[in-house]
Design a protein around this motif. Structure first.
Motif, PDB file in Angstrom:
ATOM      1  N   ASP A  36      -0.378 -32.353 -10.703  1.00  0.00           N
ATOM      2  CA  ASP A  36      -0.746 -33.277 -10.112  1.00  0.00           C
ATOM      3  C   ASP A  36      -1.767 -32.896  -9.448  1.00  0.00           C
ATOM      4  OD1 ASP A  36       0.039 -34.748  -7.940  1.00  0.00           O
ATOM      5  OD2 ASP A  36       1.858 -33.895  -6.908  1.00  0.00           O
ATOM      6  N   LEU A  37      -2.782 -33.150  -9.358  1.00  0.00           N
ATOM      7  CA  LEU A  37      -4.366 -32.828  -9.300  1.00  0.00           C
ATOM      8  C   LEU A  37      -4.625 -33.726  -8.352  1.00  0.00           C
ATOM      9  CD1 LEU A  37      -5.777 -32.084 -12.707  1.00  0.00           C
ATOM     10  CD2 LEU A  37      -4.445 -30.293 -10.971  1.00  0.00           C
ATOM     11  N   PHE A  38      -4.396 -34.869  -7.278  1.00  0.00           N
ATOM     12  CA  PHE A  38      -5.036 -35.664  -6.538  1.00  0.00           C
ATOM     13  C   PHE A  38      -3.469 -35.748  -5.588  1.00  0.00           C
ATOM     14  CE2 PHE A  38      -7.690 -36.351 -10.295  1.00  0.00           C
ATOM     15  CZ  PHE A  38      -8.863 -36.539  -9.497  1.00  0.00           C
ATOM     16  N   TYR A  39      -4.133 -36.229  -4.194  1.00  0.00           N
ATOM     17  CA  TYR A  39      -3.222 -37.013  -3.332  1.00  0.00           C
ATOM     18  C   TYR A  39      -4.491 -37.765  -2.609  1.00  0.00           C
ATOM     19  CZ  TYR A  39      -5.673 -34.163   0.105  1.00  0.00           C
ATOM     20  OH  TYR A  39      -6.834 -33.102   0.573  1.00  0.00           O
ATOM     21  N   LEU A  40      -3.343 -38.876  -1.695  1.00  0.00           N
ATOM     22  CA  LEU A  40      -3.817 -39.888  -1.303  1.00  0.00           C
ATOM     23  C   LEU A  40      -4.268 -38.833   0.058  1.00  0.00           C
ATOM     24  CD1 LEU A  40      -4.943 -43.008  -0.862  1.00  0.00           C
ATOM     25  CD2 LEU A  40      -2.457 -43.480   0.293  1.00  0.00           C
ATOM     26  N   PHE A  41      -6.075 -39.456   0.539  1.00  0.00           N
ATOM     27  CA  PHE A  41      -6.222 -38.480   1.768  1.00  0.00           C
ATOM     28  C   PHE A  41      -6.247 -39.890   2.928  1.00  0.00           C
ATOM     29  CE2 PHE A  41     -10.072 -37.432   4.552  1.00  0.00           C
ATOM     30  CZ  PHE A  41      -9.787 -36.267   4.593  1.00  0.00           C
ATOM     31  N   ALA A  42      -7.360 -40.318   3.164  1.00  0.00           N
ATOM     32  CA  ALA A  42      -7.251 -41.667   3.711  1.00  0.00           C
ATOM     33  C   ALA A  42      -7.457 -43.075   3.280  1.00  0.00           C
ATOM     34  CB  ALA A  42      -8.286 -40.526   4.700  1.00  0.00           C
ATOM     35  N   SER A  43      -7.486 -44.155   4.197  1.00  0.00           N
ATOM     36  CA  SER A  43      -7.962 -45.256   3.650  1.00  0.00           C
ATOM     37  C   SER A  43      -9.183 -45.867   4.659  1.00  0.00           C
ATOM     38  CB  SER A  43      -6.917 -46.245   3.620  1.00  0.00           C
ATOM     39  OG  SER A  43      -6.070 -46.148   1.913  1.00  0.00           O
ATOM     40  N   TYR A  44      -9.879 -46.427   4.452  1.00  0.00           N
ATOM     41  CA  TYR A  44     -10.866 -47.332   5.058  1.00  0.00           C
ATOM     42  C   TYR A  44     -11.274 -48.883   5.346  1.00  0.00           C
ATOM     43  CZ  TYR A  44     -11.857 -42.498   5.919  1.00  0.00           C
ATOM     44  OH  TYR A  44     -12.475 -40.919   6.878  1.00  0.00           O
ATOM     45  N   PRO A  45     -10.983 -49.147   6.232  1.00  0.00           N
ATOM     46  CA  PRO A  45     -10.746 -50.598   6.370  1.00  0.00           C
ATOM     47  C   PRO A  45     -12.257 -51.520   5.074  1.00  0.00           C
ATOM     48  CG  PRO A  45     -10.424 -50.187   8.201  1.00  0.00           C
ATOM     49  CD  PRO A  45     -10.363 -49.268   7.627  1.00  0.00           C
ATOM     50  N   VAL A  46     -13.001 -51.860   4.731  1.00  0.00           N
ATOM     51  CA  VAL A  46     -13.918 -52.629   4.223  1.00  0.00           C
ATOM     52  C   VAL A  46     -13.342 -54.498   4.169  1.00  0.00           C
ATOM     53  CG1 VAL A  46     -14.418 -51.041   3.073  1.00  0.00           C
ATOM     54  CG2 VAL A  46     -12.859 -52.986   1.773  1.00  0.00           C
ATOM     55  N   GLY A  47     -14.811 -55.175   3.679  1.00  0.00           N
ATOM     56  CA  GLY A  47     -14.647 -57.262   3.950  1.00  0.00           C
ATOM     57  C   GLY A  47     -13.211 -57.646   3.149  1.00  0.00           C
ATOM     58  N   LYS A  48     -13.498 -58.374   3.097  1.00  0.00           N
ATOM     59  CA  LYS A  48     -11.957 -59.143   2.674  1.00  0.00           C
ATOM     60  C   LYS A  48     -12.375 -59.268   0.761  1.00  0.00           C
ATOM     61  CE  LYS A  48     -10.048 -63.530   2.632  1.00  0.00           C
ATOM     62  NZ  LYS A  48     -10.085 -65.207   3.178  1.00  0.00           N
ATOM     63  N   ASN A  49     -10.721 -58.524   0.483  1.00  0.00           N
ATOM     64  CA  ASN A  49     -11.500 -59.135  -1.350  1.00  0.00           C
ATOM     65  C   ASN A  49     -12.350 -58.291  -1.935  1.00  0.00           C
ATOM     66  OD1 ASN A  49     -10.006 -61.832  -1.381  1.00  0.00           O
ATOM     67  ND2 ASN A  49      -9.006 -60.735  -1.536  1.00  0.00           N
ATOM     68  N   PRO A  50     -12.309 -56.696  -1.322  1.00  0.00           N
ATOM     69  CA  PRO A  50     -13.502 -56.020  -2.062  1.00  0.00           C
ATOM     70  C   PRO A  50     -12.659 -56.072  -3.972  1.00  0.00           C
ATOM     71  CG  PRO A  50     -11.798 -54.579  -1.540  1.00  0.00           C
ATOM     72  CD  PRO A  50     -11.554 -55.959  -0.405  1.00  0.00           C
ATOM     73  N   THR A  51     -14.131 -55.942  -4.527  1.00  0.00           N
ATOM     74  CA  THR A  51     -14.452 -56.067  -6.067  1.00  0.00           C
ATOM     75  C   THR A  51     -15.093 -54.596  -7.023  1.00  0.00           C
ATOM     76  OG1 THR A  51     -16.226 -57.323  -6.115  1.00  0.00           O
ATOM     77  CG2 THR A  51     -13.388 -58.550  -6.187  1.00  0.00           C
ATOM     78  N   SER A  52     -16.068 -54.361  -5.847  1.00  0.00           N
ATOM     79  CA  SER A  52     -16.565 -53.445  -6.771  1.00  0.00           C
ATOM     80  C   SER A  52     -16.692 -52.054  -5.553  1.00  0.00           C
ATOM     81  CB  SER A  52     -17.432 -53.152  -7.522  1.00  0.00           C
ATOM     82  OG  SER A  52     -19.020 -53.893  -6.084  1.00  0.00           O
ATOM     83  N   VAL A  53     -16.315 -50.697  -5.620  1.00  0.00           N
ATOM     84  CA  VAL A  53     -17.131 -49.712  -4.619  1.00  0.00           C
ATOM     85  C   VAL A  53     -18.259 -48.728  -5.760  1.00  0.00           C
ATOM     86  CG1 VAL A  53     -14.864 -48.618  -5.297  1.00  0.00           C
ATOM     87  CG2 VAL A  53     -16.441 -47.784  -3.041  1.00  0.00           C
ATOM     88  N   THR A  54     -19.384 -48.437  -5.003  1.00  0.00           N
ATOM     89  CA  THR A  54     -20.352 -48.041  -5.666  1.00  0.00           C
ATOM     90  C   THR A  54     -20.893 -46.881  -4.127  1.00  0.00           C
ATOM     91  OG1 THR A  54     -21.690 -49.322  -6.036  1.00  0.00           O
ATOM     92  CG2 THR A  54     -22.879 -47.298  -6.111  1.00  0.00           C
ATOM     93  N   PRO A  55     -20.281 -45.304  -5.099  1.00  0.00           N
ATOM     94  CA  PRO A  55     -20.618 -43.918  -4.019  1.00  0.00           C
ATOM     95  C   PRO A  55     -22.110 -43.686  -4.530  1.00  0.00           C
ATOM     96  CG  PRO A  55     -19.174 -43.755  -6.105  1.00  0.00           C
ATOM     97  CD  PRO A  55     -19.875 -45.236  -6.143  1.00  0.00           C
ATOM     98  N   ALA A  56     -22.723 -43.348  -3.105  1.00  0.00           N
ATOM     99  CA  ALA A  56     -24.704 -43.260  -3.624  1.00  0.00           C
ATOM    100  C   ALA A  56     -24.777 -42.808  -2.417  1.00  0.00           C
ATOM    101  CB  ALA A  56     -25.347 -44.506  -4.284  1.00  0.00           C
TER     102      ALA A  56
END
Length: 393
Positions: A36-56
């Motif tokens: 059991d290596l992960f846990y949900l830390f936080a959620s943040y609102p974004v726009g309507k119906n996100p289809t991709s997320v890019t970290p940079a």
């Protein structure tokens, strides 16, 4: 065109049949207990119906930021990272119609990240230039025919300038060659396959030229196509490898530690994913199917448990969870997986490093299409004391 009065998930169900309830490829192994290596830390609102997320690092401060494409709101959301797993509130950027995916590179040579957006509702690829502080300026738009759904960027012709490959829903792959000044020239267009769903770029045969992998999600194909690059922005005729039903995405990893790239393909029907072990010359062995949870939609490979063997993380649309499957080192996985509940409609997934004073651990972020959020999952090895005021849990 399907309207966006409902969730994007309803629209996608018209393109891809619902997954069957069974889980394929799961071997009973009662003695194995996944860590059991992960846990949900936080959620943040974004726009309507996100289809991709890019970290940079979009603002150049050395910390990872996040950008989502919000297909239901015609926007991008930029969340500036604080370097500890928390993010500032989103800044929404109005863009083209129905942004589906993006690629982030420095297209104009100013050492800031720009983005190329696949605009599925306006049949365009739109360029947005990164400016100081994480701001963006609208650039040119390039018409495509039609319905771009995936875009990837690399140097395809050896001029040290980023180019673009775009998957079009009507069985085409379009090439754009970058000038290095933020503009693009039209390259080759290839008509092949059946309903391309994703593109990925890498040198698969060690010749110094970038090659192309394309998933074909239509019912007449269910294959991943490998296109060998010629080094001048063109590709040879592809070779197809049979996948599971209706593949949605392809990415690369070395699952058996032979220093040769392998393929990870996520299949939209029958709840499976497929591993293809590479031979080192851009050919692959027959695929091995493994089970996921209900409705796998996006996956990535990473060593999460520190045994130097890649594991696989997958978001599952129908079961609303994140599955971590731990690799055995031969392209197969331990069962059962470790599942984590997500917000509604987890559609995409990305990995990023969270930097703290003492250590750096991998984090995961999901784009929650039904909830209009991104959710941050932190590794339990990470020591963090942050507790943001707007944390939603």
């Amino acid at each position: 065109m399907i309207g966006w009065s409902g969730s994007f998930l309803a629209a996608m169900s018209l393109l891809f049949s619902p997954a069957l309830p069974g889980i394929s490829g799961c071997a009973k192994k009662d003695s194995y207990v996944p860590p059991d290596l992960f846990y949900l830390f936080a959620s943040y609102p974004v726009g309507k119906n996100p289809t991709s997320v890019t970290p940079a690092d979009f603002n150049g401060d050395g910390f990872t930021d996040l950008m989502t494409t919000n297909i239901g709101g015609n926007t991008l959301s930029l969340l500036i990272g604080n370097g500890d797993g928390t993010f500032k509130d989103q800044v929404q950027i109005n863009v083209c119609k129905e942004p589906r995916a993006l690629a982030a590179k420095d297209f104009d040579g100013d050492e800031r990240l720009d983005v190329a957006v696949a605009c599925s509702g306006s049949d365009q690829v739109a360029i947005y230039y990164g400016r100081a502080g994480g701001a963006f300026q609208e650039g040119p738009r390039y018409a495509v025919h039609r319905t771009p759904v995936s875009v990837a960027s690399d140097d395809l012709n050896g001029d040290q300038k980023p180019d673009l490959v775009v998957a079009l829903r009507n069985d085409k792959i379009k090439i754009f060659l970058g000038t290095g000044r933020g503009q693009f020239e039209e390259g080759q267009q290839y008509e092949y396959g059946d309903t391309p769903t994703s593109v990925a770029l890498a040198d698969l045969n060690g010749d110094g030229h970038v090659d192309l992998a394309v998933t074909n999600g239509g019912p007449m194909s269910s294959a991943v196509s490998i296109w060998i690059g010629n080094g001048d922005g063109t590709f040879r005729d592809p070779t197809d490898y049979r996948t599971g039903k209706r593949p949605l995405g392809v990415s690369f990893a070395d699952f058996n530690n032979d220093r040769i790239r392998d393929l990870l393909v996520i299949n939209g029907d029958k709840d499976t994913f497929t591993i293809f072990l590479g031979n080192g010359n851009a050919t692959f062995q027959n695929g091995k199917d493994s089970g996921a949870d209900a409705g796998p939609n996006f996956g990535l490979a990473k060593d999460f448990n520190g045994d130097h063997v890649p594991d696989v993380a997958i978001v599952n649309l129908q079961s609303n969870n994140l599955s971590i499957l731990f690799g055995k080192g031969d392209g197969t996985f331990e069962y059962p997986p470790r599942n984590y509940r997500t917000k509604a409609g987890p559609f995409a997934l990305a990995e990023f490093h969270v930097t703290t004073k003492d250590e750096e651990e991998p984090g995961l972020v999901t784009a929650d299409n039904g909830a209009g959020t991104v959710s941050i999952f932190l590794h339990r090895g990470l020591k963090t004391l942050a507790s943001p005021d707007h944390r939603q849990g």
